[in-house]
Design a protein around this motif. Structure first.
Motif, PDB file in Angstrom:
ATOM      1  N   MET A  18       0.771  -4.299  12.487  1.00  0.00           N
ATOM      2  CA  MET A  18       1.664  -4.718  11.031  1.00  0.00           C
ATOM      3  C   MET A  18       3.124  -4.820  11.382  1.00  0.00           C
ATOM      4  SD  MET A  18       0.164  -3.658   7.359  1.00  0.00           S
ATOM      5  CE  MET A  18       1.446  -3.271   5.748  1.00  0.00           C
TER       6      MET A  18
ATOM      7  N   ILE B  29       6.932  -5.903   9.279  1.00  0.00           N
ATOM      8  CA  ILE B  29       7.774  -5.880   7.762  1.00  0.00           C
ATOM      9  C   ILE B  29       8.522  -6.894   8.417  1.00  0.00           C
ATOM     10  CG2 ILE B  29       8.417  -3.752   7.765  1.00  0.00           C
ATOM     11  CD1 ILE B  29       7.686  -4.517   4.854  1.00  0.00           C
TER      12      ILE B  29
ATOM     13  N   TYR C  53      12.030  -5.521   3.850  1.00  0.00           N
ATOM     14  CA  TYR C  53      12.735  -4.580   3.156  1.00  0.00           C
ATOM     15  C   TYR C  53      13.297  -3.880   3.060  1.00  0.00           C
ATOM     16  CZ  TYR C  53      12.936   0.186   4.371  1.00  0.00           C
ATOM     17  OH  TYR C  53      13.159   1.728   4.535  1.00  0.00           O
TER      18      TYR C  53
ATOM     19  N   VAL D 199      12.129   3.382  -3.654  1.00  0.00           N
ATOM     20  CA  VAL D 199      12.534   4.320  -2.163  1.00  0.00           C
ATOM     21  C   VAL D 199      12.035   5.108  -2.890  1.00  0.00           C
ATOM     22  CG1 VAL D 199      14.046   5.319  -1.242  1.00  0.00           C
ATOM     23  CG2 VAL D 199      14.404   2.831  -1.289  1.00  0.00           C
TER      24      VAL D 199
ATOM     25  N   TRP E 251       8.416   5.103  -2.971  1.00  0.00           N
ATOM     26  CA  TRP E 251       7.614   5.230  -1.491  1.00  0.00           C
ATOM     27  C   TRP E 251       7.920   6.653  -1.694  1.00  0.00           C
ATOM     28  CZ3 TRP E 251      10.991   1.113   1.161  1.00  0.00           C
ATOM     29  CH2 TRP E 251      10.305  -0.530   0.690  1.00  0.00           C
ATOM     30  N   SER E 252       9.091   7.115  -2.100  1.00  0.00           N
ATOM     31  CA  SER E 252       9.016   8.822  -1.271  1.00  0.00           C
ATOM     32  C   SER E 252       7.916   9.681  -2.125  1.00  0.00           C
ATOM     33  CB  SER E 252      10.325   9.135  -1.631  1.00  0.00           C
ATOM     34  OG  SER E 252      11.270   8.646  -1.294  1.00  0.00           O
TER      35      SER E 252
ATOM     36  N   ALA F  86       4.760   9.076  -0.304  1.00  0.00           N
ATOM     37  CA  ALA F  86       4.840   9.548   0.839  1.00  0.00           C
ATOM     38  C   ALA F  86       3.920  11.608   0.966  1.00  0.00           C
ATOM     39  CB  ALA F  86       6.312   9.536   1.377  1.00  0.00           C
TER      40      ALA F  86
ATOM     41  N   LYS G 283       0.963  11.490   0.057  1.00  0.00           N
ATOM     42  CA  LYS G 283      -0.063  11.553   0.905  1.00  0.00           C
ATOM     43  C   LYS G 283       0.309  12.929   2.289  1.00  0.00           C
ATOM     44  CE  LYS G 283      -0.920   6.815   2.976  1.00  0.00           C
ATOM     45  NZ  LYS G 283      -0.260   5.920   2.712  1.00  0.00           N
ATOM     46  N   ILE G 284       0.866  13.687   2.187  1.00  0.00           N
ATOM     47  CA  ILE G 284       1.516  14.480   2.452  1.00  0.00           C
ATOM     48  C   ILE G 284       0.505  15.787   1.948  1.00  0.00           C
ATOM     49  CG2 ILE G 284       2.979  16.695   3.134  1.00  0.00           C
ATOM     50  CD1 ILE G 284       5.349  14.317   3.697  1.00  0.00           C
TER      51      ILE G 284
ATOM     52  N   TRP H 130      -2.940  15.073   2.395  1.00  0.00           N
ATOM     53  CA  TRP H 130      -3.454  16.108   3.607  1.00  0.00           C
ATOM     54  C   TRP H 130      -4.300  17.250   3.311  1.00  0.00           C
ATOM     55  CZ3 TRP H 130      -6.946  15.138   6.993  1.00  0.00           C
ATOM     56  CH2 TRP H 130      -6.580  15.521   8.224  1.00  0.00           C
ATOM     57  N   ARG H 131      -2.783  18.365   2.956  1.00  0.00           N
ATOM     58  CA  ARG H 131      -2.758  19.426   3.006  1.00  0.00           C
ATOM     59  C   ARG H 131      -3.514  20.183   2.753  1.00  0.00           C
ATOM     60  NH1 ARG H 131       3.337  20.413   1.729  1.00  0.00           N
ATOM     61  NH2 ARG H 131       4.294  20.858   3.679  1.00  0.00           N
TER      62      ARG H 131
END
Lengths: 238, 378
Positions: A1, A3, A8, A18, A21-22, A25, A28-29, A32-33
């Motif tokens: 993929m 971009i 962007y 931003v 998006w942060s 992120a 997501k972290i 997963w933890r």
């Protein structure tokens, strides 16, 4: 993929992009933890629940086996042996005694008749003269392994995982074999359901690595269910 | 006939590490799935060696700790700290490259050191790709790899890694344990150290991502600051402050006069690593009362080396900077017990380096002894 950089940079120029998006992120972290923690908790929960259930369910067999062992030669009922656990740490593994009291002294003499070859890492033989009459039956039905549920409760072992080797066996390992010691050892694993003592050492290591590579709580449950017929029919046990 | 004893000497390249500024000596840098020293222990096992004696001059406390924790190998391990590698026995093997192949010339600067590690990693990946069980060894446990991710050998994925949809991993990619690749990432000829985060639609080529810092090996550039949605580290940044130390700090704070005593510290300063602390960086013990509340809040350890401003840090030579950079700062330092209460004292840096080169809690009793004398002195 891919971009386009222009797209962007035009997106980042918009207010709050931003930051959004942060935030994503960080989410997501965190997710997963949490997943890793849940996987660990599930595995340990399955171990504790399974070991407690097994200890309660098999309590009458424990009593009967203990009586038979005591009656046969008046020796100790349980046998504690040093095994190598996760990360190379030693721990005492409990078993019902299925061999004569002086079995350890006889081992060196019998090494020449090793089923896995004289240069083999593991020691197995058919019609082992060290095994008692009661021992032969409890080994055939894998009852001698039942006290290991106590090791599972203590956290030295898991229900499913590579079998814990003896320090003597680890001393003969190659570096690639050591990878099976990266996880907590278990009562049953893939090679117990796939033929047990009939599989050679390299085959056992390969199956252990296969388990480590694809371990999950669901996979553990599948292995546990497949262990039952292997134990009942005594496949590869002697 | 294999030898019974293998003597290993780890390279002393701490002074060269001016780019990566790693808290670990070169011998403990991760190459593929484990550190260089552990690759040598694997080699010792394969050679039938029963005893390994490790010698190290660069950050020996870290090497000693790793040697003590290396229980996996059925070897008798011994460790000796050296002043310089020249003091090692004549027959000792220099562990500056992967065992079993000849080493290239020694590095001369910081980028050389990083490129050497990357070259070693490539060699290791090639070697591992030839193993019969490569498919079983190349991915760790508890990993989630999206079915639409593409893996191109040789690669290595550590334990507990998440790889999102559309990712392309490899060739020559190493993903450290616990890392997250959000999706549509491309990682080739690169290494992500443990617990790295790579945001969506991000590509790395000939790069090293270490603790949220990106090193581009092609252009020889180091990038420290990123938007967290692009690259980040998942390491916990807050220091671990034991409950006992927090209570001790609270008692000391009350004993020294509590908030009344710290009322005058309106000024603050920034340390070289970006931490803001109350007080004057040139003042001695008078700052400490203002720092004690940070201890029971869990923001600052009670024992560590004294905090420094960037100007105070840059006065030190490169070797000492490398040692002090990663040592935890604290309210009370070993230098305090030796009568040096500010980084500007001519002997303070020597005590700080001594403290930084020892295992973390080694000097705590001496420092605690000093902190107990404070109330009576005040």
């Amino acid at each position: 993929m891919q971009i386009d950089p222009a797209t962007y940079w035009s997106q980042t120029a918009q207010d709050g992009t931003v930051e959004r998006w942060s935030r994503n992120a960080r989410r997501k972290i965190r997710l997963w933890r949490c997943t890793l923690v849940v996987a660990r908790v599930l595995k340990r929960g399955l171990d504790i629940g399974g070991a407690l259930a097994a200890l309660c369910l098999f309590a009458p067999i424990f009593v009967l086996t203990a009586l038979l062992i005591k009656l046969e030669d008046r020796g100790p009922v349980f046998f504690r042996q040093n095994r190598v656990g996760a990360g190379g740490r030693l721990f005492g593994m409990w078993k019902f005694r299925s061999m004569r009291v002086n079995a350890e002294q006889l081992t060196d003499l019998l090494l020449q008749t090793n089923q896995h070859g004289q240069a083999g890492v593991t020691f197995k033989m058919r019609d082992d003269p060290r095994i008692t009459r009661v021992g032969k039956w409890i080994r055939k039905l894998s009852i001698d392994e039942f006290p290991q549920f106590y090791n599972v409760l203590r956290g030295n072992m898991s229900l499913v995982g590579p079998r814990p080797p003896l320090p003597r066996e680890v001393a003969a390992y190659k570096a690639s074999h050591l990878r099976r010691l990266r996880v907590k050892p278990g009562i049953t694993c893939l090679w117990q359901i796939g033929g047990r003592a009939d599989i050679d050492f390299e085959g056992q290591v390969r199956l252990d690595l296969q388990y480590i590579r694809s371990s999950s709580a669901l996979y553990d449950l599948v292995i546990l269910f497949k262990t039952l017929p292997a134990v009942i029919f005594g496949k590869g046990a002697y | 006939m294999p030898s019974e004893l293998l003597e290993l000497v780890l390279p002393d390249w701490g002074g060269l590490d001016t780019v990566r500024r790693s808290p670990l000596p070169f011998g403990l840098w991760t190459i593929g799935d484990q550190c260089l020293l552990h690759h040598w222990l694997d080699h010792a096992v394969n050679q039938g060696v029963s005893r390994v004696h490790v010698f190290a001059a660069d950050r020996p406390a870290a090497v000693r700790r790793v040697v003590a924790e290396s229980l996996l190998w059925p070897l008798t391990l011994e460790f000796t700290a050296l002043a310089t590698t020249a003091d090692a026995p004549a027959g000792a093997t220099l562990a500056d490259w992967l065992p079993g192949s000849s080493a290239p010339p020694a590095p001369t600067h910081g980028w050389d050191l990083i490129e050497r590690a990357a070259a070693m990693q490539r060699a290791w990946l090639e070697r591992m790709a030839c193993e019969p069980d490569y498919a079983l060894l190349s991915i760790g446990f508890t990993c989630r790899i999206h079915p639409h991710a593409k893996l191109i050998a040789p690669y290595f994925i550590g334990d507990g890694v998440f790889i999102g949809p559309g990712c392309e991993i490899g060739p020559y990619a190493v993903i450290g344990p616990g890392s997250v690749l959000a999706g549509a990432n491309r990682v080739a000829h690169s290494q992500l150290t443990a617990r790295s985060f790579l945001g969506p639609v991000t590509a790395l080529d000939h790069c090293l991502l270490d603790g949220g810092v990106l090193f581009n090996l092609k252009h020889r550039s180091r990038l420290d600051q990123f938007e967290p949605h692009l690259l980040a580290t998942m390491e916990q940044s807050a220091p671990h402050v034991p409950l006992r130390d927090r209570l001790r700090a609270l008692l000391l704070f009350l004993w020294l006069g509590g908030s009344r005593a710290s009322a005058g510290t309106a000024t603050s300063f920034e340390t070289f690593d970006g931490r803001r602390l109350p007080g004057d960086p040139h003042a001695g013990l008078s700052n400490r009362r203002a720092w004690l509340p940070l201890v029971w809040q869990g923001k600052l350890p009670l024992y560590g080396i004294l905090p420094r401003t960037t100007a105070q840090f840059e006065l030190l030579n490169g070797d000492w900077q490398n040692l002090i950079r990663h040592a935890p700062i604290g309210v009370f330092a070993y230098a305090d017990s030796q009568g040096c209460h500010t980084p500007e004292h001519p002997e303070e840096a020597l005590h700080a380096v001594y403290q930084a080169s020892l295992p973390p809690a080694t000097l705590n009793s001496a420092i605690a002894q000093f902190s107990r004398t404070l109330p009576s002195a005040s």
